[in-house]
Structure formats: structure tokens, C-alpha cells
Design a protein around this motif. Structure first.
Motif, short mmCIF file in Angstrom:
data_model
loop_
_atom_site.label_atom_id
_atom_site.label_comp_id
_atom_site.label_asym_id
_atom_site.label_seq_id
_atom_site.Cartn_x
_atom_site.Cartn_y
_atom_site.Cartn_z
N ASN A 49 0.82 -1.22 0.00
CA ASN A 49 0.00 0.00 0.00
C ASN A 49 0.86 1.27 0.00
O ASN A 49 0.51 2.26 -0.64
CB ASN A 49 -0.93 0.03 1.22
CG ASN A 49 -1.93 -1.11 1.21
OD1 ASN A 49 -2.13 -1.76 0.19
ND2 ASN A 49 -2.55 -1.36 2.36
N GLU A 50 1.95 1.25 0.75
CA GLU A 50 2.83 2.43 0.79
C GLU A 50 3.39 2.71 -0.61
O GLU A 50 3.43 3.86 -1.06
CB GLU A 50 3.99 2.23 1.77
CG GLU A 50 3.61 1.92 3.21
CD GLU A 50 3.02 3.10 3.98
OE1 GLU A 50 2.94 4.22 3.44
OE2 GLU A 50 2.61 2.88 5.14
N ILE A 51 3.80 1.64 -1.28
CA ILE A 51 4.38 1.79 -2.63
C ILE A 51 3.32 2.32 -3.60
O ILE A 51 3.57 3.25 -4.37
CB ILE A 51 4.92 0.42 -3.13
CG1 ILE A 51 6.04 -0.10 -2.20
CG2 ILE A 51 5.40 0.50 -4.59
CD1 ILE A 51 7.27 0.77 -2.12
N GLU A 79 7.06 10.89 1.27
CA GLU A 79 6.79 10.32 2.60
C GLU A 79 6.40 8.84 2.52
O GLU A 79 6.81 8.03 3.34
CB GLU A 79 5.68 11.13 3.25
CG GLU A 79 5.52 10.85 4.71
CD GLU A 79 4.37 11.67 5.28
OE1 GLU A 79 4.59 12.86 5.56
OE2 GLU A 79 3.27 11.12 5.42
N GLU A 80 5.61 8.49 1.50
CA GLU A 80 5.18 7.08 1.37
C GLU A 80 6.38 6.16 1.21
O GLU A 80 6.39 5.04 1.73
CB GLU A 80 4.20 6.89 0.22
CG GLU A 80 2.90 7.70 0.31
CD GLU A 80 2.16 7.61 1.64
OE1 GLU A 80 2.37 6.63 2.38
OE2 GLU A 80 1.39 8.53 1.95
N TYR A 81 7.40 6.61 0.50
CA TYR A 81 8.58 5.74 0.32
C TYR A 81 9.43 5.69 1.58
O TYR A 81 10.13 4.69 1.80
CB TYR A 81 9.36 6.13 -0.95
CG TYR A 81 8.50 5.82 -2.16
CD1 TYR A 81 8.14 4.51 -2.44
CD2 TYR A 81 7.97 6.82 -2.95
CE1 TYR A 81 7.28 4.20 -3.49
CE2 TYR A 81 7.12 6.53 -4.01
CZ TYR A 81 6.78 5.22 -4.26
OH TYR A 81 5.93 4.92 -5.29
N GLN A 82 9.36 6.72 2.41
CA GLN A 82 10.01 6.62 3.72
C GLN A 82 9.28 5.59 4.58
O GLN A 82 9.91 4.79 5.27
CB GLN A 82 10.01 7.98 4.42
CG GLN A 82 10.92 8.99 3.75
CD GLN A 82 10.86 10.34 4.45
OE1 GLN A 82 9.78 10.85 4.77
NE2 GLN A 82 12.02 10.91 4.70
N HIS A 83 7.96 5.61 4.51
CA HIS A 83 7.18 4.61 5.25
C HIS A 83 7.54 3.21 4.77
O HIS A 83 7.66 2.28 5.57
CB HIS A 83 5.68 4.84 5.06
CG HIS A 83 5.19 6.13 5.63
ND1 HIS A 83 3.93 6.62 5.40
CD2 HIS A 83 5.81 7.04 6.42
CE1 HIS A 83 3.79 7.78 6.02
NE2 HIS A 83 4.91 8.06 6.65
N ALA A 84 7.71 3.07 3.47
CA ALA A 84 8.07 1.75 2.92
C ALA A 84 9.38 1.27 3.53
O ALA A 84 9.51 0.09 3.89
CB ALA A 84 8.18 1.83 1.39
N ASP A 162 4.14 11.01 11.30
CA ASP A 162 4.07 11.71 10.00
C ASP A 162 2.64 12.13 9.68
O ASP A 162 2.40 13.25 9.26
CB ASP A 162 4.54 10.78 8.86
CG ASP A 162 6.05 10.78 8.71
OD1 ASP A 162 6.70 11.68 9.26
OD2 ASP A 162 6.56 9.88 8.02
N GLU A 163 1.70 11.20 9.87
CA GLU A 163 0.31 11.50 9.53
C GLU A 163 -0.22 12.63 10.42
O GLU A 163 -0.99 13.47 9.96
CB GLU A 163 -0.59 10.25 9.65
CG GLU A 163 -0.19 9.07 8.76
CD GLU A 163 -0.30 9.34 7.26
OE1 GLU A 163 -0.91 10.34 6.85
OE2 GLU A 163 0.27 8.53 6.49
N GLU A 164 0.21 12.66 11.69
CA GLU A 164 -0.24 13.72 12.60
C GLU A 164 0.34 15.06 12.18
O GLU A 164 -0.33 16.09 12.29
CB GLU A 164 0.26 13.43 14.03
CG GLU A 164 -0.21 12.12 14.58
CD GLU A 164 -1.41 12.26 15.49
OE1 GLU A 164 -1.22 12.56 16.67
OE2 GLU A 164 -2.54 12.08 14.98
FE LIG Z 1 2.21 5.91 4.28
#
Ligand SMILES: [Fe+2]
Ligand SMILES: [Fe+2]
Length: 215
Positions: A49-51, A79-84, A162-164
Motif C-alpha cells: 500500500n505504501e508503494i 513520505e510514502e517511500y520513507q514509510h516503505a 508523520d500522519e499527525e
Molecule cells: Fe504511508
């Protein structure tokens, strides 16, 4: 409807969906899981999902005329790739191969549906507001659940921060741009679509995790 009132009504729709999940929390939340084997499966699914999130936010850049939204999407992509990376590290720590994963049918459909949206307000309503809203609701719950071990909560603690940090940007974008009846109608339908597909994804994931059936 005044756009702030409209944005509030969409948020309420998402909040109601979240509340309904409490009665039977999905595997996605990690909370009902009892083994690391199950947790690895859920984390692999969520790494996918992050990708996909990064691909979709990045893919929307050129067709987003509003410069403020474009910048927000560019940041979200990064940010999504940092989450990954956080999830990859956690999975490797458990001896799992992060990307040894086949997307579930409803999961493919959900992201393909987001990708097909063409207008800023429907995109933002469907994905950052409804999609990520539900995800972050369940992350917050999992961080406080005794059934979720620290190897899972550690990366999600960072993701949750991050989301906050970006506060409620989807809400503010809708207040600013969902200003006509037509745009509000599109955004409302996009939220409904997102929640229907989210429920289907959670059901597919439950089935895979608890019954070992991919479809
Ligand atoms: Fe994410
Ligand atoms: Fe995100």
C-alpha cells in the motif's frame, strides 16, 4: 452547501465507518492477530500500500493544476517511500522478504480506482481523507493495544507521527476547492467508493490471513 460544512459531513462519514470497524477489528489493524506469521502477512500487504500510495500521489502531480495541492502531493509521495523503508526494515528483522507478496483482488481494485479519479476534490476525498483516514484510525488503535508487539508498533509509531504532522490537509483542501454542487457531488461519491473498496480489501485480507485463501 458551504464547503466547510460539506468537508465536515465527509469527515463524519469516514468517522462513522471507523466506529463500525470497532465491533470486529480487521486483520489489517494487527490487533486480532496472534502469530508473527500473520503479522508479517499484514505488514507485507501494507508495505504494498505504501508503494502504491506513492505511485498514485506522484502520478497525480501533472494533472493537478492547484499549485498548493501539487506541492502537498509531492511531499506525500516522498513520505510514502520513507514509510516503505520503515516497514521493509521491520520485515527483514523478522527474516521475511518484504516484497514477496501478491496484491489481493480488492486491494488492486481500490488503488486502481483511486488512480482513475481525475479531479482534485474527488482524489483528495477518496484517498488522503477517506483511505488514509481509516488507515490512521486503525494505526492509532494498534499503538495502544497489548496484543500488538513492539516490532510492529515501532515503524507505525513513526508513520503515525508523520500522519499527525500534516494535520488535516485533506479537510483544508476540500474547504478551499469543493465549492460547487458538482464538485461536492463528485467528492461525496468518491468517499463512498473508497469506503466500499476499503471494506472489500479488509475482507480479502482477513480471508488471506485467517484462512490462507488469496481469493
Ligand atoms: Fe504511508
Ligand atoms: Fe500517507
Amino acid at each position: 452547501m458551504e464547503s466547510r460544512e460539506f468537508a465536515k459531513s465527509l469527515e463524519k462519514q469516514v468517522a462513522d465507518f471507523c466506529k463500525n470497524l470497532d465491533a470486529k477489528l480487521p486483520a489489517y489493524s494487527f490487533i486480532p492477530l496472534s502469530t508473527d506469521e500473520m503479522r508479517v502477512k499484514v505488514m507485507q500487504s501494507r508495505l504494498f500500500n505504501e508503494i502504491r500510495a506513492g505511485e498514485i500521489f506522484g502520478g497525480w502531480l501533472k494533472s493537478t493544476p492547484e499549485l498548493d495541492v501539487k506541492k502537498t502531493l509531492a511531499n506525500a509521495t516522498h513520505e510514502e517511500y520513507q514509510h516503505a523503508v520503515f516497514l521493509e526494515e521491520a520485515l527483514r528483522g523478522k527474516g521475511a522478504t518484504p516484497y514477496q507478496y501478491q496484491a489481493l483482488p480488492a486491494q488492486m481494485a481500490m488503488f486502481n480506482a483511486f488512480e482513475g479519479l481525475t479531479e482534485t476534490v474527488e482524489r483528495i476525498a477518496a484517498f488522503p481523507m477517506a483511505g488514509e483516514g481509516v488507515a490512521d484510525y486503525l494505526i492509532a488503535k494498534s499503538l495502544n493495544a497489548d496484543t500488538v508487539p513492539s516490532w510492529v508498533t515501532a515503524p507505525y509509531q513513526k508513520i503515525h507521527e508523520d500522519e499527525e504532522e500534516h494535520g488535516n490537509y485533506p479537510f483544508e483542501i476540500l474547504v478551499k476547492y469543493a465549492t460547487t454542487v458538482e464538485k461536492q457531488e463528485k467528492a461525496a461519491r468518491a468517499v463512498a467508493m473508497s469506503l466500499v473498496l476499503r471494506r472489500a480489501y479488509f475482507e480479502n485480507l482477513d480471508r488471506w490471513v485467517f484462512e490462507d485463501k488469496s481469493y
